[in-house]
Design a protein around this motif. Structure first.
Motif, PDB file in Angstrom:
ATOM      1  N   ALA A   1      -0.759  -9.248  13.688  1.00  0.00           N
ATOM      2  CA  ALA A   1      -0.372 -10.425  12.904  1.00  0.00           C
ATOM      3  C   ALA A   1      -1.428 -10.753  11.855  1.00  0.00           C
ATOM      4  CB  ALA A   1      -0.158 -11.615  13.836  1.00  0.00           C
ATOM      5  N   GLN A   2      -2.688 -10.616  12.223  1.00  0.00           N
ATOM      6  CA  GLN A   2      -3.754 -10.849  11.243  1.00  0.00           C
ATOM      7  C   GLN A   2      -3.736  -9.780  10.151  1.00  0.00           C
ATOM      8  OE1 GLN A   2      -7.168 -10.964  13.912  1.00  0.00           O
ATOM      9  NE2 GLN A   2      -7.173 -13.196  13.866  1.00  0.00           N
ATOM     10  N   ASN A   3      -3.475  -8.549  10.540  1.00  0.00           N
ATOM     11  CA  ASN A   3      -3.366  -7.480   9.543  1.00  0.00           C
ATOM     12  C   ASN A   3      -2.198  -7.724   8.592  1.00  0.00           C
ATOM     13  OD1 ASN A   3      -5.549  -5.821  10.236  1.00  0.00           O
ATOM     14  ND2 ASN A   3      -4.405  -4.819  11.859  1.00  0.00           N
ATOM     15  N   ALA A   4      -1.105  -8.265   9.115  1.00  0.00           N
ATOM     16  CA  ALA A   4       0.058  -8.540   8.274  1.00  0.00           C
ATOM     17  C   ALA A   4      -0.252  -9.614   7.238  1.00  0.00           C
ATOM     18  CB  ALA A   4       1.245  -8.966   9.141  1.00  0.00           C
ATOM     19  N   VAL A   5      -1.047 -10.610   7.632  1.00  0.00           N
ATOM     20  CA  VAL A   5      -1.456 -11.648   6.678  1.00  0.00           C
ATOM     21  C   VAL A   5      -2.286 -11.037   5.554  1.00  0.00           C
ATOM     22  CG1 VAL A   5      -2.843 -13.734   6.400  1.00  0.00           C
ATOM     23  CG2 VAL A   5      -1.342 -13.497   8.376  1.00  0.00           C
ATOM     24  N   ILE A   6      -3.208 -10.160   5.926  1.00  0.00           N
ATOM     25  CA  ILE A   6      -4.032  -9.489   4.909  1.00  0.00           C
ATOM     26  C   ILE A   6      -3.167  -8.614   4.017  1.00  0.00           C
ATOM     27  CG2 ILE A   6      -5.918  -7.845   4.565  1.00  0.00           C
ATOM     28  CD1 ILE A   6      -7.115  -8.836   7.190  1.00  0.00           C
ATOM     29  N   ALA A   7      -2.240  -7.867   4.604  1.00  0.00           N
ATOM     30  CA  ALA A   7      -1.363  -6.989   3.822  1.00  0.00           C
ATOM     31  C   ALA A   7      -0.470  -7.790   2.892  1.00  0.00           C
ATOM     32  CB  ALA A   7      -0.515  -6.137   4.770  1.00  0.00           C
ATOM     33  N   ARG A   8      -0.025  -8.968   3.330  1.00  0.00           N
ATOM     34  CA  ARG A   8       0.825  -9.803   2.483  1.00  0.00           C
ATOM     35  C   ARG A   8       0.052 -10.295   1.262  1.00  0.00           C
ATOM     36  NH1 ARG A   8       2.144 -13.111   6.150  1.00  0.00           N
ATOM     37  NH2 ARG A   8       3.892 -11.871   6.922  1.00  0.00           N
ATOM     38  N   ARG A   9      -1.233 -10.515   1.430  1.00  0.00           N
ATOM     39  CA  ARG A   9      -2.070 -10.926   0.292  1.00  0.00           C
ATOM     40  C   ARG A   9      -2.390  -9.748  -0.617  1.00  0.00           C
ATOM     41  NH1 ARG A   9      -6.698 -14.853   3.058  1.00  0.00           N
ATOM     42  NH2 ARG A   9      -5.269 -16.392   3.961  1.00  0.00           N
ATOM     43  N   MET A  10      -2.601  -8.591  -0.012  1.00  0.00           N
ATOM     44  CA  MET A  10      -3.038  -7.429  -0.777  1.00  0.00           C
ATOM     45  C   MET A  10      -1.900  -6.759  -1.526  1.00  0.00           C
ATOM     46  SD  MET A  10      -6.248  -7.250  -0.450  1.00  0.00           S
ATOM     47  CE  MET A  10      -6.395  -5.649  -1.221  1.00  0.00           C
ATOM     48  N   GLY A  11      -0.671  -6.826  -1.014  1.00  0.00           N
ATOM     49  CA  GLY A  11       0.451  -6.131  -1.642  1.00  0.00           C
ATOM     50  C   GLY A  11       0.642  -6.475  -3.104  1.00  0.00           C
ATOM     51  N   PRO A  12       0.811  -7.756  -3.465  1.00  0.00           N
ATOM     52  CA  PRO A  12       0.979  -8.103  -4.891  1.00  0.00           C
ATOM     53  C   PRO A  12      -0.229  -7.756  -5.741  1.00  0.00           C
ATOM     54  CG  PRO A  12       1.689  -9.904  -3.466  1.00  0.00           C
ATOM     55  CD  PRO A  12       0.983  -8.917  -2.586  1.00  0.00           C
ATOM     56  N   ILE A  13      -1.438  -7.869  -5.173  1.00  0.00           N
ATOM     57  CA  ILE A  13      -2.649  -7.560  -5.946  1.00  0.00           C
ATOM     58  C   ILE A  13      -2.704  -6.075  -6.275  1.00  0.00           C
ATOM     59  CG2 ILE A  13      -5.166  -7.524  -5.857  1.00  0.00           C
ATOM     60  CD1 ILE A  13      -5.029 -10.027  -4.128  1.00  0.00           C
ATOM     61  N   ILE A  14      -2.404  -5.232  -5.298  1.00  0.00           N
ATOM     62  CA  ILE A  14      -2.407  -3.789  -5.553  1.00  0.00           C
ATOM     63  C   ILE A  14      -1.317  -3.419  -6.551  1.00  0.00           C
ATOM     64  CG2 ILE A  14      -2.038  -1.531  -4.488  1.00  0.00           C
ATOM     65  CD1 ILE A  14      -3.266  -2.613  -1.939  1.00  0.00           C
ATOM     66  N   ALA A  15      -0.135  -4.033  -6.414  1.00  0.00           N
ATOM     67  CA  ALA A  15       0.962  -3.744  -7.349  1.00  0.00           C
ATOM     68  C   ALA A  15       0.594  -4.151  -8.771  1.00  0.00           C
ATOM     69  CB  ALA A  15       2.226  -4.471  -6.900  1.00  0.00           C
ATOM     70  N   ASP A  16      -0.007  -5.325  -8.929  1.00  0.00           N
ATOM     71  CA  ASP A  16      -0.414  -5.770 -10.269  1.00  0.00           C
ATOM     72  C   ASP A  16      -1.481  -4.866 -10.852  1.00  0.00           C
ATOM     73  OD1 ASP A  16       1.362  -7.855 -10.082  1.00  0.00           O
ATOM     74  OD2 ASP A  16      -0.141  -9.329  -9.450  1.00  0.00           O
ATOM     75  N   ALA A  17      -2.394  -4.383 -10.008  1.00  0.00           N
ATOM     76  CA  ALA A  17      -3.443  -3.495 -10.498  1.00  0.00           C
ATOM     77  C   ALA A  17      -2.855  -2.158 -10.941  1.00  0.00           C
ATOM     78  CB  ALA A  17      -4.497  -3.278  -9.417  1.00  0.00           C
ATOM     79  N   LEU A  18      -1.909  -1.636 -10.185  1.00  0.00           N
ATOM     80  CA  LEU A  18      -1.301  -0.356 -10.550  1.00  0.00           C
ATOM     81  C   LEU A  18      -0.452  -0.464 -11.814  1.00  0.00           C
ATOM     82  CD1 LEU A  18      -0.221   0.973  -7.026  1.00  0.00           C
ATOM     83  CD2 LEU A  18      -2.145   1.743  -8.426  1.00  0.00           C
ATOM     84  N   LYS A  19       0.119  -1.630 -12.079  1.00  0.00           N
ATOM     85  CA  LYS A  19       0.948  -1.803 -13.268  1.00  0.00           C
ATOM     86  C   LYS A  19       0.146  -1.674 -14.557  1.00  0.00           C
ATOM     87  CE  LYS A  19       4.477  -4.777 -11.186  1.00  0.00           C
ATOM     88  NZ  LYS A  19       5.062  -6.141 -11.142  1.00  0.00           N
ATOM     89  N   THR A  20      -1.168  -1.848 -14.493  1.00  0.00           N
ATOM     90  CA  THR A  20      -1.998  -1.715 -15.687  1.00  0.00           C
ATOM     91  C   THR A  20      -2.312  -0.262 -16.027  1.00  0.00           C
ATOM     92  OG1 THR A  20      -4.048  -1.903 -14.408  1.00  0.00           O
ATOM     93  CG2 THR A  20      -3.057  -3.955 -15.186  1.00  0.00           C
ATOM     94  N   LEU A  21      -1.982   0.664 -15.142  1.00  0.00           N
ATOM     95  CA  LEU A  21      -2.249   2.079 -15.392  1.00  0.00           C
ATOM     96  C   LEU A  21      -1.153   2.675 -16.263  1.00  0.00           C
ATOM     97  CD1 LEU A  21      -3.369   3.221 -11.812  1.00  0.00           C
ATOM     98  CD2 LEU A  21      -4.825   2.610 -13.758  1.00  0.00           C
ATOM     99  N   PRO A  22      -1.488   3.632 -17.110  1.00  0.00           N
ATOM    100  CA  PRO A  22      -0.469   4.256 -17.978  1.00  0.00           C
ATOM    101  C   PRO A  22       0.645   4.935 -17.185  1.00  0.00           C
ATOM    102  CG  PRO A  22      -2.698   4.796 -18.730  1.00  0.00           C
ATOM    103  CD  PRO A  22      -2.844   4.123 -17.402  1.00  0.00           C
TER     104      PRO A  22
END
Length: 214
Positions: free
Chosen positions: A134-155
């Motif tokens: 459950a704690q890992n899921a909370v971290i993953a829920r926070r990290m998912g949008p951040i990783i997606a936004d970071a990848l969107k900046t790549l060509p």
């Protein structure tokens, strides 16, 4: 001439299914306990910003630093509680490992006590692994949008190719929850199995025969 010594009495072997369950528990508790202990020790190094220097996910230093900073921030908010649960998980996994190993190689010892220890430790491991998940899921829920936004900046993820990144926000926590269900569920099933009347009778029969042989 001294007559040859009588051969030692043969122990009554445990049923194959019980031995297989003990082996699965041995492997599962070893890996789970090892990773829990490693992560618990790693939480003590969150303050060391140099550990983020080697973090690389997308291969771009600026984006990697951004993702690493978000991950450290998410871990920092639950550092004490995670260290407590991970430490407890590593302890109960070690108890499960020892008791499962003793069932497989009893070395002349009664097995009923080991069965009770194994059943209790696997149930406790299931509970603690669920909390950890459950704690890992909370971290993953926070990290998912951040990783997606970071990848969107790549060509590579511009235009239509960016569409799959939209699922990152829910795919990462969903994967975490699924893995937690697999591990915690396996511990729970093993715990219930070792508490079953069938296993109790098999252990009692083996211990009774051993006592009679002695």
């Amino acid at each position: 001439m001294t007559p040859p010594a009588a051969p030692a009495p043969q122990r009554s072997p445990l049923p194959r299914g019980l031995r297989f369950a003990a082996f699965v528990c041995l492997v599962l508790s070893a890996f789970t306990g090892f990773f829990a202990l490693s992560e618990c020790l790693g939480l003590s190094q969150l303050e060391d910003t140099r550990s983020a220097a080697h973090f690389s996910l997308v291969g771009v230093p600026e984006l990697d630093a951004r993702i690493a900073k978000a991950q450290l921030s998410a871990l920092q908010s639950q550092r004490e509680s995670r260290a407590l649960f991970l430490g407890a998980l590593s302890v109960v996994c070690s108890l499960a490992f020892v008791s499962a190993g003793r069932l497989l190689r009893p070395d002349g010892l009664p097995l009923e006590r080991m069965r009770r220890m194994l059943a209790g430790s696997t149930i406790a491991a299931a509970l603690l692994r669920t909390i950890d998940g459950a704690q890992n899921a909370v971290i993953a829920r926070r990290m998912g949008p951040i990783i997606a936004d970071a990848l969107k900046t790549l060509p590579e993820f511009q235009g239509p190719t960016a569409a799959p990144l939209e699922v990152m926000a829910w795919l990462l926590p969903a994967t975490t929850i699924g893995f937690t269900a697999l591990i915690a569920g396996s511990f729970a099933v093993l715990g219930q199995y070792f508490q079953s009347e069938r296993v109790r009778q098999a252990i009692s029969l083996r211990d009774g025969r051993f006592a009679n042989e002695d």
